[in-house]
Design a protein around this motif. Structure first.
Motif, PDB file in Angstrom:
ATOM      1  N   ALA A  45       0.138 -10.816 -69.475  1.00  0.00           N
ATOM      2  CA  ALA A  45       0.562 -10.706 -68.085  1.00  0.00           C
ATOM      3  C   ALA A  45       0.115  -9.381 -67.486  1.00  0.00           C
ATOM      4  CB  ALA A  45       2.077 -10.844 -67.990  1.00  0.00           C
ATOM      5  N   ASP A  46      -0.282  -9.419 -66.222  1.00  0.00           N
ATOM      6  CA  ASP A  46      -0.676  -8.226 -65.471  1.00  0.00           C
ATOM      7  C   ASP A  46       0.105  -8.251 -64.159  1.00  0.00           C
ATOM      8  OD1 ASP A  46      -1.855  -6.123 -64.153  1.00  0.00           O
ATOM      9  OD2 ASP A  46      -3.912  -6.710 -64.625  1.00  0.00           O
ATOM     10  N   MET A  47       1.016  -7.287 -63.977  1.00  0.00           N
ATOM     11  CA  MET A  47       1.899  -7.293 -62.822  1.00  0.00           C
ATOM     12  C   MET A  47       1.825  -5.956 -62.102  1.00  0.00           C
ATOM     13  SD  MET A  47       5.196  -9.358 -64.388  1.00  0.00           S
ATOM     14  CE  MET A  47       5.539  -8.178 -65.701  1.00  0.00           C
ATOM     15  N   THR A  48       1.442  -5.988 -60.823  1.00  0.00           N
ATOM     16  CA  THR A  48       1.299  -4.779 -60.018  1.00  0.00           C
ATOM     17  C   THR A  48       2.133  -4.889 -58.747  1.00  0.00           C
ATOM     18  OG1 THR A  48      -0.966  -4.453 -60.821  1.00  0.00           O
ATOM     19  CG2 THR A  48      -0.341  -3.285 -58.818  1.00  0.00           C
ATOM     20  N   ASN A  49       2.935  -3.861 -58.472  1.00  0.00           N
ATOM     21  CA  ASN A  49       3.813  -3.832 -57.302  1.00  0.00           C
ATOM     22  C   ASN A  49       4.785  -5.020 -57.325  1.00  0.00           C
ATOM     23  OD1 ASN A  49       2.578  -1.482 -56.219  1.00  0.00           O
ATOM     24  ND2 ASN A  49       0.954  -2.734 -55.332  1.00  0.00           N
ATOM     25  N   ILE A  62       0.153 -14.603 -66.959  1.00  0.00           N
ATOM     26  CA  ILE A  62       0.789 -14.390 -65.661  1.00  0.00           C
ATOM     27  C   ILE A  62       0.040 -13.302 -64.918  1.00  0.00           C
ATOM     28  CG2 ILE A  62       2.916 -13.687 -64.475  1.00  0.00           C
ATOM     29  CD1 ILE A  62       4.411 -14.601 -67.068  1.00  0.00           C
ATOM     30  N   TYR A  63      -0.196 -13.521 -63.620  1.00  0.00           N
ATOM     31  CA  TYR A  63      -0.852 -12.506 -62.793  1.00  0.00           C
ATOM     32  C   TYR A  63      -0.032 -12.313 -61.530  1.00  0.00           C
ATOM     33  CZ  TYR A  63      -4.366 -10.231 -59.833  1.00  0.00           C
ATOM     34  OH  TYR A  63      -5.033  -9.360 -59.012  1.00  0.00           O
ATOM     35  N   MET A  64       0.357 -11.070 -61.248  1.00  0.00           N
ATOM     36  CA  MET A  64       1.064 -10.738 -60.015  1.00  0.00           C
ATOM     37  C   MET A  64       0.420  -9.500 -59.419  1.00  0.00           C
ATOM     38  SD  MET A  64       5.106 -11.233 -60.919  1.00  0.00           S
ATOM     39  CE  MET A  64       5.744 -12.706 -61.725  1.00  0.00           C
ATOM     40  N   SER A  65      -0.056  -9.598 -58.193  1.00  0.00           N
ATOM     41  CA  SER A  65      -0.671  -8.461 -57.516  1.00  0.00           C
ATOM     42  C   SER A  65      -0.226  -8.475 -56.067  1.00  0.00           C
ATOM     43  CB  SER A  65      -2.200  -8.543 -57.615  1.00  0.00           C
ATOM     44  OG  SER A  65      -2.797  -7.450 -56.945  1.00  0.00           O
ATOM     45  N   ALA A  66       0.563  -7.475 -55.677  1.00  0.00           N
ATOM     46  CA  ALA A  66       1.144  -7.447 -54.338  1.00  0.00           C
ATOM     47  C   ALA A  66       0.726  -6.202 -53.584  1.00  0.00           C
ATOM     48  CB  ALA A  66       2.663  -7.512 -54.416  1.00  0.00           C
ATOM     49  N   LEU A  67       0.734  -6.317 -52.270  1.00  0.00           N
ATOM     50  CA  LEU A  67       0.557  -5.143 -51.429  1.00  0.00           C
ATOM     51  C   LEU A  67       1.720  -4.189 -51.672  1.00  0.00           C
ATOM     52  CD1 LEU A  67      -0.370  -7.206 -48.294  1.00  0.00           C
ATOM     53  CD2 LEU A  67      -1.909  -5.591 -49.390  1.00  0.00           C
ATOM     54  N   PRO A  68       1.459  -2.888 -51.758  1.00  0.00           N
ATOM     55  CA  PRO A  68       2.549  -1.948 -52.062  1.00  0.00           C
ATOM     56  C   PRO A  68       3.656  -1.955 -51.019  1.00  0.00           C
ATOM     57  CG  PRO A  68       0.515  -0.788 -51.448  1.00  0.00           C
ATOM     58  CD  PRO A  68       0.153  -2.211 -51.636  1.00  0.00           C
ATOM     59  N   GLU A  69       3.328  -2.330 -49.776  1.00  0.00           N
ATOM     60  CA  GLU A  69       4.350  -2.363 -48.723  1.00  0.00           C
ATOM     61  C   GLU A  69       5.363  -3.486 -48.930  1.00  0.00           C
ATOM     62  OE1 GLU A  69       0.435  -0.958 -46.909  1.00  0.00           O
ATOM     63  OE2 GLU A  69       1.112  -2.498 -48.302  1.00  0.00           O
ATOM     64  N   SER A  70       4.994  -4.483 -49.704  1.00  0.00           N
ATOM     65  CA  SER A  70       5.876  -5.626 -49.903  1.00  0.00           C
ATOM     66  C   SER A  70       5.718  -6.161 -51.326  1.00  0.00           C
ATOM     67  CB  SER A  70       5.562  -6.732 -48.888  1.00  0.00           C
ATOM     68  OG  SER A  70       6.427  -7.841 -49.065  1.00  0.00           O
ATOM     69  N   PRO A  71       6.430  -5.553 -52.290  1.00  0.00           N
ATOM     70  CA  PRO A  71       6.312  -6.022 -53.679  1.00  0.00           C
ATOM     71  C   PRO A  71       6.730  -7.486 -53.825  1.00  0.00           C
ATOM     72  CG  PRO A  71       7.471  -3.915 -53.550  1.00  0.00           C
ATOM     73  CD  PRO A  71       7.354  -4.425 -52.151  1.00  0.00           C
ATOM     74  N   ILE A  72       6.123  -8.149 -54.787  1.00  0.00           N
ATOM     75  CA  ILE A  72       6.613  -9.470 -55.182  1.00  0.00           C
ATOM     76  C   ILE A  72       7.979  -9.256 -55.814  1.00  0.00           C
ATOM     77  CG2 ILE A  72       6.213 -11.399 -56.761  1.00  0.00           C
ATOM     78  CD1 ILE A  72       3.156 -10.693 -56.386  1.00  0.00           C
ATOM     79  N   GLN A  73       8.983 -10.003 -55.359  1.00  0.00           N
ATOM     80  CA  GLN A  73      10.339  -9.657 -55.754  1.00  0.00           C
ATOM     81  C   GLN A  73      11.209 -10.874 -56.057  1.00  0.00           C
ATOM     82  OE1 GLN A  73      12.531  -8.181 -52.040  1.00  0.00           O
ATOM     83  NE2 GLN A  73      10.394  -8.053 -51.397  1.00  0.00           N
ATOM     84  N   ALA A 104       2.989   0.375 -69.460  1.00  0.00           N
ATOM     85  CA  ALA A 104       3.531   0.748 -68.156  1.00  0.00           C
ATOM     86  C   ALA A 104       2.684   1.857 -67.560  1.00  0.00           C
ATOM     87  CB  ALA A 104       4.978   1.206 -68.289  1.00  0.00           C
ATOM     88  N   SER A 105       2.362   1.726 -66.276  1.00  0.00           N
ATOM     89  CA  SER A 105       1.544   2.741 -65.627  1.00  0.00           C
ATOM     90  C   SER A 105       2.010   2.960 -64.195  1.00  0.00           C
ATOM     91  CB  SER A 105       0.062   2.335 -65.652  1.00  0.00           C
ATOM     92  OG  SER A 105      -0.143   1.163 -64.900  1.00  0.00           O
ATOM     93  N   GLY A 106       1.573   4.075 -63.608  1.00  0.00           N
ATOM     94  CA  GLY A 106       1.917   4.385 -62.231  1.00  0.00           C
ATOM     95  C   GLY A 106       3.404   4.648 -62.061  1.00  0.00           C
ATOM     96  N   ASP A 107       3.912   4.306 -60.902  1.00  0.00           N
ATOM     97  CA  ASP A 107       5.327   4.538 -60.585  1.00  0.00           C
ATOM     98  C   ASP A 107       6.165   3.364 -61.090  1.00  0.00           C
ATOM     99  OD1 ASP A 107       7.643   5.619 -59.572  1.00  0.00           O
ATOM    100  OD2 ASP A 107       7.270   4.923 -57.515  1.00  0.00           O
ATOM    101  N   THR A 108       6.195   3.197 -62.394  1.00  0.00           N
ATOM    102  CA  THR A 108       6.956   2.114 -63.018  1.00  0.00           C
ATOM    103  C   THR A 108       8.251   2.679 -63.576  1.00  0.00           C
ATOM    104  OG1 THR A 108       5.017   0.773 -63.552  1.00  0.00           O
ATOM    105  CG2 THR A 108       6.949   0.455 -64.924  1.00  0.00           C
ATOM    106  N   TYR A 158       2.485  -7.417 -71.769  1.00  0.00           N
ATOM    107  CA  TYR A 158       2.840  -7.168 -70.371  1.00  0.00           C
ATOM    108  C   TYR A 158       2.212  -5.850 -69.928  1.00  0.00           C
ATOM    109  CZ  TYR A 158       6.403 -10.727 -71.129  1.00  0.00           C
ATOM    110  OH  TYR A 158       7.043 -11.896 -71.431  1.00  0.00           O
ATOM    111  N   LYS A 159       1.386  -5.896 -68.918  1.00  0.00           N
ATOM    112  CA  LYS A 159       0.869  -4.697 -68.282  1.00  0.00           C
ATOM    113  C   LYS A 159       1.550  -4.583 -66.926  1.00  0.00           C
ATOM    114  CE  LYS A 159      -3.360  -2.413 -66.746  1.00  0.00           C
ATOM    115  NZ  LYS A 159      -4.830  -2.531 -66.580  1.00  0.00           N
ATOM    116  N   ILE A 160       2.323  -3.518 -66.731  1.00  0.00           N
ATOM    117  CA  ILE A 160       3.122  -3.374 -65.518  1.00  0.00           C
ATOM    118  C   ILE A 160       2.714  -2.092 -64.803  1.00  0.00           C
ATOM    119  CG2 ILE A 160       5.453  -3.244 -64.562  1.00  0.00           C
ATOM    120  CD1 ILE A 160       6.456  -4.553 -67.170  1.00  0.00           C
ATOM    121  N   THR A 161       2.247  -2.232 -63.567  1.00  0.00           N
ATOM    122  CA  THR A 161       1.838  -1.094 -62.752  1.00  0.00           C
ATOM    123  C   THR A 161       2.705  -1.032 -61.496  1.00  0.00           C
ATOM    124  OG1 THR A 161      -0.446  -1.368 -63.521  1.00  0.00           O
ATOM    125  CG2 THR A 161      -0.098   0.006 -61.575  1.00  0.00           C
ATOM    126  N   ASN A 162       3.336   0.088 -61.260  1.00  0.00           N
ATOM    127  CA  ASN A 162       4.228   0.243 -60.105  1.00  0.00           C
ATOM    128  C   ASN A 162       5.273  -0.872 -60.068  1.00  0.00           C
ATOM    129  OD1 ASN A 162       2.614   2.430 -59.351  1.00  0.00           O
ATOM    130  ND2 ASN A 162       1.305   1.154 -58.056  1.00  0.00           N
TER     131      ASN A 162
END
Length: 553
Positions: free
Chosen positions: A470-474, A444-455, A518-522, A493-497
């Motif tokens: 899986a790599d999921m950011t924002n 699984i790959y999820m990469s979103a602009l920080p202004e609008s997370p995938i939700q 987990a990394s960043g503001d997670t 699962y790698k989860i960033t922000n």
């Protein structure tokens, strides 16, 4: 006696299983899928035609592979339309023709054994308006029509768009021998040697258009004409039409996208076969653009770009309208393609209420693919994907990406990191269940602009065998229930922000060393109903993530 009992029992089991499968197959008619849609799916009107036959041979067409039949085809279509509608029949033969302009109440029926071959003579393709109300001119598509009602392209014959005479080809997509043969055939190679164009007009077209538009305020068809080869057309381009049927036909070798209904309503595409060579630049298969009430049923797609794709241009979320809405995709097979089921990258017209069910993706670059970027904008929501089976996926089995960049032939990827400050796309409310993938590069790959997370992405009963996890950011409000990934390396699962991610009944493959990184503001990552030995020791926090980011229940 004992062996007879076992034999009879096995025979009974086989009969029961066969009856069950056969019963399911009988149930899975189009009506079956229509009733299963998880939203209110309007009835999709299928056009009906008077029982009148207009054989193209009666209008002077000759299927000898030499005669140009453009005028004969047009005469048959015009006569059919003038008579109130009916079926224009193309019998077995090899039929050379220029562009075909469709008319209302016409069913263009290509019989089995008929091959409609569009001419490689580009002078036969005039410059026409891009739509009924447009002031912009484009190269006429092999088959096109604007603001029509009750039209169809049917039959078990083949329609070939002569795409090889229009499309540029990237050197990287061909073997050495293929490239040598292509260059020997004619055309022009770009200065860097990376791209072949079919003609000098094609390679110079972009520059010509840029200069022409600086000099001419209201360009007409003759102003666009020198760029005709560069402005390669869609193969089947129907704009603003109502009650459209594509059935049984094989469409192949398009100059650009194969099948492109734009701003249409009540579109039925069933039992169609869509084919392009895998190196076909922009060789999309079925692209639904700004259309509503669409059914794509039991189609086979094997192309050089996106397989079955939703595109939605428009005025953005503030308009309150959804230009792509109420779409059913069922019982389809996608082989080579950049994505099996795709949304984007045009999303600014908004997309909602799409149901993908009982589909197979074999050898696609990405299986389920969502793509957009800043500047595109739009809301994509209420997407339901169920019972999808994949194998041999080259990239991610499931991908959400709002950093996508389209790189047209002859251009380079933008590395400036410039970002639009408005028109941020929104991906939300996805329901993905009963999805199985045997072989992918990434689960699984999820990469979103920080202004609008995938939700609000909900996955249930998903199994993926992949090289990477899986790599999921924002991301925000992600639920992964009964999601099992058999990976070879990296964290599961790698989860960033990431915010509010729930992993319910998780799975730890033998090859993995880390369950969650987990990394960043997670924060607020919950692992529930998961029985994995020493689970807490399999969680790693990096790059500022709190040690309390992951909770166990």
């Amino acid at each position: 006696m004992h062996n007879n009992i076992i034999t009879n029992f096995l025979a009974l089991v086989i009969i029961v299983l066969f009856s069950h499968v056969n019963g399911q197959a009988q149930e899975r008619s189009l009506d079956y899928y229509m009733k299963k849609t998880p939203f209110i799916m309007p009835e999709v009107t299928v056009p009906k035609f008077p029982n009148k036959i207009f054989d193209v041979t009666e209008f002077g067409a000759v299927g000898d592979g030499q005669t140009l039949n453009t005028q004969a085809f047009a005469a048959a279509i015009n006569a059919c339309n003038a008579a109130g509608g009916g079926k224009v029949v193309v019998p077995p033969g090899l039929w050379i023709t220029g562009p075909i302009q469709m008319k209302s109440n016409v069913n263009l029926h290509v019989e089995r054994g008929a091959l409609v071959q569009f001419t490689s003579d580009h002078t036969q393709y005039p410059m026409v308006k891009a739509s009924a109300s447009s002031s912009r001119y484009v190269t006429a598509s092999p088959i096109y029509g604007y603001k029509l009602k009750n039209i169809a392209i049917t039959g078990k014959g083949i329609i070939d768009g002569a795409g090889e005479t229009w499309r540029p080809v990237k050197r990287a997509k061909m073997t050495d021998d293929q490239w040598k043969d292509l260059v020997k055939s004619g055309g022009v190679v770009s200065e860097d040697g990376k791209l072949w164009w079919p003609s000098k007009e094609a390679i110079d077209g972009k520059k010509y258009l840029k200069e022409m538009k600086k000099k001419v305020d209201n360009p007409g068809p003759m102003d666009y004409l020198p760029a005709r080869d560069y402005m390669r057309p869609y193969m089947v381009y129907l704009v603003g039409c109502e009650n459209l049927l594509i059935e049984d036909i094989t469409l192949r070798n398009s100059p650009k996208f194969v099948l492109y209904p734009n701003n249409c309503e009540n579109v039925t595409i069933r039992h169609a076969n869509v084919f392009n060579d895998w190196w076909s630049q922009n060789g999309d298969g079925i692209d639904i653009s700004a259309s509503k009430n669409v059914v794509i049923y039991q189609c086979n797609v094997n192309v050089g770009d996106d397989g079955i794709c939703m595109k939605s241009s428009g005025d953005g979320p503030e308009s309150g309208t959804y230009n792509v809405e109420n779409v059913l995709i069922a019982g389809c097979n996608v082989y080579h393609a950049h994505g099996g089921f795709v949304v984007g990258s045009n999303t600014n017209g908004n997309v909602r209420n799409v149901f993908v069910n009982d589909c197979n993706f074999v050898g696609t670059d990405i299986g389920i693919r969502m793509k957009s970027t800043a500047g595109k904008g739009g809301i994509v929501e209420n997407i339901y994907i169920k019972d999808v089976y994949m194998t041999g996926i080259k990239g991610a089995a499931i991908s959400f990406d709002t950093f996508y960049q389209n790189v047209p032939a002859g251009t380079s990827r933008d590395t400036s990191n410039k970002k639009a400050e408005h028109d941020i796309p929104v991906f939300r409310n996805y329901y993905i269940s009963n999805v199985y993938c045997l072989g992918a590069n990434q689960s699984i790959y999820m990469s979103a602009l920080p202004e609008s997370p995938i939700q609000d992405i909900h996955m249930d009963d998903v199994w993926i065998k992949a090289k990477k996890g899986a790599d999921m950011t924002n991301v925000d409000r992600i639920t992964l229930k009964n999601v099992k990934t058999d990976i070879q390396k990296g964290p599961v699962y790698k989860i960033t922000n990431g915010r509010d991610v729930t992993i319910d009944n998780g799975h730890m493959p033998k090859a993995a060393k880390v369950f969650i990184e987990a990394s960043g503001d997670t924060k607020d990552i919950s692992v529930v109903n998961t029985s994995i030995p020493n689970l807490k020791e399999l969680v790693k926090t990096t790059d500022g993530a709190s040690s309390k980011a992951v909770h166990f229940k």
